[in-house]
Design an enzyme around this catalytic site. Structure first.
Site: not given
Length: 378
Positions: A224, A264, A315
């Site tokens: 996550h 994702h 990220d």
């Protein structure tokens, strides 16, 4: 006919929300009707908080009142500071420390005994949690590194104040703007794992601090929120090797390694937040006269897209952006939490307004007819 099993609850609708909308095919993210591009380039984090919590963008007077009120809540009790110092001495992991710090804040909140569904009390608690997390996190990092904590300032923005407390130096306009944009981009993202954890907790009528503590624990996992740290460590490995980035990635894949920052559960195209942060990463590199981290990232992005058909998530570019701002690598995920707290709080407010206990079921696949044997006969 048995009910369909959806592992990970993929594709299962469990709530309705007015907070954020994601179009995974178009690469679109919207907060309460506003494009993330418009908000990232035109609104401050404080404006986005107001939008998420109150449903509309504030006018100048509303914003000044809101920002000033939250700024006055930045200080933390001396007892909390002592507990942070103990965590720093124990060399606790930053996300685990943050989880403990937020839970501890509950004991010093003036609305701690309020009804969990009291919206006005929750808004006050939400302001305090959001205002104090940066102070607590910066204090932890500084004390862990052997430095004294820096008291917060009320005359700085949310973004600038955190960087000031972290580095004992007021950031320049470029750093403040970049960090503020990163906070906006991370503020909310639908019913992700940490947000869902907060909703499950609040659906039991647990208090706001409990819900945010649950969310922080969930965010700490590498699937996550932890991937940003993994991305930067990968880029450093690339830099320390004698290989071109594409060659390094090819060898890593052949060796069975997973390349962090790609793929994702919602987006089928490039994450719009990654697109925006990639621009900031390039700008920071150009300003510093060294664009290698951005260039490594672009090369890896192109290679993974061509070879695996995968595109970067938020990220991937937040890693090089934070690194070029001088932020310690192991605080990237806590910074994610620092921002996402605003979204978590907004979702919990929605949950309390129309609450129903979240209680899914599991399909039992174990034995049913085993004979019980008394202890002495086993």
């Amino acid at each position: 006919m048995p009910e369909e099993l959806r592992r990970g609850l993929e594709g299962v609708l469990v709530a309705e929300s007015e907070l954020s909308y994601i179009d995974g095919d178009a690469g679109q993210l919207i907060y309460r009707g506003y494009s993330i591009d418009d908000l990232a380039h035109g609104a401050s984090y404080e404006e986005v908080l107001y939008l998420l919590w109150h449903g509309h963008l504030p006018d100048r007077n509303e914003l000044e009142s809101f920002a000033d009120t939250m700024a006055t809540e930045r200080g933390i009790d001396s007892d909390v500071l002592e507990s942070i110092e103990a965590l720093a001495r124990a060399d606790e992991e930053p996300m685990a420390a943050l989880r403990t710090m937020v839970s501890t804040l509950s004991a010093y909140d003036d609305d701690a005994d309020a009804d969990p569904t009291d919206r006005e009390a929750n808004l006050r608690k939400g302001r305090r949690i959001t205002a104090k997390i940066p102070t607590a996190l910066a204090a932890f990092v500084r004390m862990r590194d052997g430095n004294d904590p820096i008291a917060p300032r009320e005359d700085l923005s949310h973004a600038a104040n955190f960087l000031y407390m972290l580095n004992d130096e007021e950031p320049d306009e470029v750093l403040e703007e970049t960090f503020d944009m990163a906070l906006v981009l991370h503020a909310d993202h639908g019913l992700n794992a940490s947000t869902f954890a907060a909703l499950v907790t609040s659906s039991t009528l647990a208090d706001l601090h409990s819900a945010i503590t649950s969310a922080i624990g969930t965010l700490s996992g590498s699937l996550h929120g932890g991937a940003n740290q993994d991305v930067m460590q990968m880029l450093q490995e690339v830099d320390n090797s004698d290989k071109e980035p594409s060659t390094w990635v090819n060898d890593a894949l052949e060796g069975g390694r997973r390349i962090p920052g790609f793929g994702h559960r919602v987006y089928n195209v490039k994450d719009p937040r990654a697109r925006i942060l990639s621009e900031k990463s390039e700008e920071l590199g150009e300003a510093a006269g060294d664009t290698k981290w951005y260039e490594y990232s672009v090369t890896i992005e192109d290679y993974i897209k061509d070879e695996k058909g995968l595109v970067p998530n938020v990220d991937f570019y937040s890693a090089s952006t934070y690194y070029q701002m001088g932020i310690p690598i192991d605080t990237y995920t806590p910074i994610f939490a620092l921002s996402r707290a605003g979204g978590w709080i907004a979702h919990v407010l929605e949950q309390y307004e129309d609450n129903r206990l979240i209680r899914p079921r599991a399909r039992y696949v174990g034995a049913k007819d085993r004979e019980f044997t008394e202890l002495d006969a086993r």
